[in-house]
Each structure stands twice: as C-alpha cells, then as structure tokens.
Design an enzyme around this catalytic site. Structure first.
Site, PDB file in Angstrom:
ATOM      1  N   ASP A  60       8.723 -13.096 119.558  1.00 60.97           N
ATOM      2  CA  ASP A  60       9.607 -12.267 120.426  1.00 60.97           C
ATOM      3  C   ASP A  60       9.075 -12.065 121.794  1.00 60.97           C
ATOM      4  O   ASP A  60       7.907 -12.554 122.147  1.00 60.97           O
ATOM      5  CB  ASP A  60      10.231 -11.084 119.813  1.00 60.97           C
ATOM      6  CG  ASP A  60       8.912 -10.266 119.270  1.00 60.97           C
ATOM      7  OD1 ASP A  60       7.684 -10.622 119.431  1.00 60.97           O
ATOM      8  OD2 ASP A  60       9.352  -9.549 118.146  1.00 60.97           O
ATOM      9  N   ASN A 128      10.939   1.370 111.422  1.00 63.44           N
ATOM     10  CA  ASN A 128      12.421   1.387 111.004  1.00 63.44           C
ATOM     11  C   ASN A 128      12.926   0.133 110.120  1.00 63.44           C
ATOM     12  O   ASN A 128      13.765  -0.059 109.812  1.00 63.44           O
ATOM     13  CB  ASN A 128      13.260   1.261 112.214  1.00 63.44           C
ATOM     14  CG  ASN A 128      13.021   0.209 113.200  1.00 63.44           C
ATOM     15  OD1 ASN A 128      12.435  -0.655 112.898  1.00 63.44           O
ATOM     16  ND2 ASN A 128      13.848   0.190 114.201  1.00 63.44           N
ATOM     17  N   HIS A 130      11.981  -3.058 110.986  1.00 70.59           N
ATOM     18  CA  HIS A 130      12.353  -4.106 111.911  1.00 70.59           C
ATOM     19  C   HIS A 130      11.088  -5.083 111.700  1.00 70.59           C
ATOM     20  O   HIS A 130       9.999  -4.993 111.358  1.00 70.59           O
ATOM     21  CB  HIS A 130      12.693  -4.085 113.236  1.00 70.59           C
ATOM     22  CG  HIS A 130      11.611  -3.602 114.186  1.00 70.59           C
ATOM     23  ND1 HIS A 130      11.521  -2.685 115.249  1.00 70.59           N
ATOM     24  CD2 HIS A 130      10.155  -4.200 114.137  1.00 70.59           C
ATOM     25  CE1 HIS A 130      10.483  -2.879 115.958  1.00 70.59           C
ATOM     26  NE2 HIS A 130       9.588  -3.410 115.229  1.00 70.59           N
ATOM     27  N   GLU A 135      16.488  -5.483 114.432  1.00 72.76           N
ATOM     28  CA  GLU A 135      16.497  -4.218 114.131  1.00 72.76           C
ATOM     29  C   GLU A 135      17.331  -3.871 113.068  1.00 72.76           C
ATOM     30  O   GLU A 135      18.203  -4.767 112.383  1.00 72.76           O
ATOM     31  CB  GLU A 135      16.924  -3.394 115.317  1.00 72.76           C
ATOM     32  CG  GLU A 135      16.018  -3.707 116.699  1.00 72.76           C
ATOM     33  CD  GLU A 135      14.764  -2.902 116.586  1.00 72.76           C
ATOM     34  OE1 GLU A 135      14.394  -2.341 115.499  1.00 72.76           O
ATOM     35  OE2 GLU A 135      14.182  -2.559 117.698  1.00 72.76           O
TER      36      GLU A 135
HETATM   37  C1  F6R Z   1       5.647  -8.241 117.246  1.00 69.71           C
HETATM   38  C2  F6R Z   1       6.930  -7.643 116.647  1.00 69.71           C
HETATM   39  C3  F6R Z   1       7.117  -6.593 116.165  1.00 69.71           C
HETATM   40  C4  F6R Z   1       5.997  -5.657 115.418  1.00 69.71           C
HETATM   41  C5  F6R Z   1       6.217  -4.221 114.949  1.00 69.71           C
HETATM   42  C6  F6R Z   1       4.892  -3.546 114.571  1.00 69.71           C
HETATM   43  O1  F6R Z   1       5.731  -9.623 117.760  1.00 69.71           O
HETATM   44  O2  F6R Z   1       8.010  -8.281 116.817  1.00 69.71           O
HETATM   45  O3  F6R Z   1       7.906  -6.515 114.843  1.00 69.71           O
HETATM   46  O4  F6R Z   1       5.240  -6.203 114.578  1.00 69.71           O
HETATM   47  O5  F6R Z   1       7.211  -3.645 116.014  1.00 69.71           O
HETATM   48  O6  F6R Z   1       4.306  -3.199 115.753  1.00 69.71           O
HETATM   49  P1  F6R Z   1       2.803  -2.276 115.807  1.00 69.71           P
HETATM   50  O7  F6R Z   1       2.041  -3.463 115.009  1.00 69.71           O
HETATM   51  O8  F6R Z   1       2.475  -2.310 117.102  1.00 69.71           O
HETATM   52  O9  F6R Z   1       3.080  -1.154 114.916  1.00 69.71           O
END
Ligand code: F6R
Length: 229
Positions: A60, A128, A130, A135
């Site tokens: 992303d 959440n 995702h 989301e």
């Molecule tokens: C990363 C992404 C997100 C993260 C998620 C967890 O490319 O797309 O799904 O993996 O937000 O983030 P952290 O590891 O910072 O808790």
C-alpha cells in the site's frame, strides 16, 4: 493455518525472517509490508546478508504523499527493505500515491501482480483487523484500489502526520493478497489480541478483514504471547 506462539516479538520476527528467507532466490517474487511490526524481520534478514528476489510489491501507499517524502511507504521500502536487504533500488514496486489517475494506478498495480504472482507475502495486522489498508467492511474479493482509511488507522499511523495520517490510500485488495502462494502474518502486542482471536475463531467476517485469510492453504501466523493470551 500454521500458528506459532513466541515469548516475545523479537522471536516472532526471527521466525518470520527464517520463513521468508526459505523462498529467497533469483526468481522469487516477494510481497513486503510496512509498519512497525516487520521492522524486526527486515533487520534480522539484513543481519543474515539480505535476500534475493526478482521483483517485490508493497501492499500500500498513502494518497497525496510523494515517494520522496520520508513518511511515504516508498521511502520505507527504499530505506528499511531495499538498502538493508541488498536489493537493487526499484526492486519493490510501490503504488504511486501522487498518480494523476489513482484508479488507473491501482489497476496497473493489480495487473502487474496478476502477471507476476507473489510467492510469499509478509503481512502485519491492524488492531481493527485490517490487512494492507483493507479496512473493516472489505470483502474477500476486493482488488487493488483506492480506499478511505478508518479513523482509528489514521490515529494509529498519525505520529508522523501531526496526529492524523492521510485520508486515503491505494492498497492491494484481500483478493489480491489471497493469490500469494504463501502468507506470513506477524501480529505482536496486546493491541492485536482481538483481531488475532477473530482470525483464530475461523468465521469469515467483512468487519474483521483478517478473517478472510483463515482459509488460505499456506498461512503461517506468528504471534507473541501478548497477542493471544
Ligand atoms: C502495512 C500495512 C498495515 C500494517 C498494519 C499494522 O503495509 O498495510 O496493514 O501492517 O497497520 O501496522 P503496525 O505493524 O505498525 O502495527
């Protein structure tokens, strides 16, 4: 699903590095995640001399953020992944969040992944539920597209943005991610507990996008105790 529980996040990161490096090779196609969770995995891979691959894809990118901006995922891929892992600059394709036609950019990314299927995708988990920036409400058949970030995600990722991350992102879809031959999902810390439990319950629920991964034939779930106990 292959679930492994570790005493701490560092051990889970090492396990992810070992699992990923098994696929390393000049023809390998990797999928890399950003965020805090995989930093330990990339550091471990760097200590082991990096990895080899033909091409890789990011999950992303924020809309409206230049790839040269240190807050962009393009910058993360250059500095946390490519350089430390000894991968040539440009190995990791990241969606262009400044593209004049964002839908065309998303479609072009989807096509590239379709033509160059990912062997192993490293994933983190939002509290959440995702995956990527899919989301709550994301269906199993979603493809790479422009999405609105949930308010809690904007807050969770807001530290570099004076509190609130951008409103929109381009993300691979759940359907895109599910096409990868192997998935390595790392979830550490108590904040991820509810989402991990939803996945372990095994019931698919669009409100917890991670639950769509449960039926993948090669899902390796690496967690620390805090994320399950
Ligand atoms: C990363 C992404 C997100 C993260 C998620 C967890 O490319 O797309 O799904 O993996 O937000 O983030 P952290 O590891 O910072 O808790």
């Amino acid at each position: 699903m292959d679930l492994r529980v570790f005493d701490n996040a560092q051990q889970a990161s090492i396990a992810a590095a070992l699992a990923l490096s098994q696929h390393s090779g000049k023809n390998a196609i990797f999928g890399f995640a950003t965020g805090n969770t995989p930093r330990g995995t990339y550091a471990e891979l760097a200590d082991r001399g990096g990895v080899q691959c033909k091409q890789a894809f990011a999950l992303d990118e924020y809309v409206g953020i230049d790839g040269d901006d240190p807050r962009s995922f393009a910058h993360y891929m250059r500095t946390v992944v490519e350089a430390p892992l000894d991968l040539p600059h440009g190995t990791v394709r990241v969606p262009n969040g400044l593209a004049s036609d964002l839908n065309a950019e998303a479609a072009s990314m989807e096509l590239a992944i379709l033509q160059t299927p990912v062997d192993v995708q490293l994933l983190g988990l939002g509290r959440n539920g995702h995956i990527g920036f899919n989301e709550p409400g994301s269906r199993k058949d979603t493809l790479t597209r422009v999405v609105k970030l949930a308010q809690e995600t904007r807050l969770d990722n807001g530290a570099d943005f004076e509190g609130l991350a951008p409103e929109r992102a381009i993300t691979q879809g759940i359907g895109t991610i599910l096409r990868a031959a192997h998935l390595i999902l790392v979830a550490t810390g108590a904040a991820k507990k509810e989402a991990v439990h939803k996945l372990l319950e095994g019931e698919e629920d669009d409100q917890w996008p991670v639950t769509h991964l449960a039926q993948h034939p090669n899902l390796l779930l690496l967690v620390d105790r805090a994320a399950v106990d």
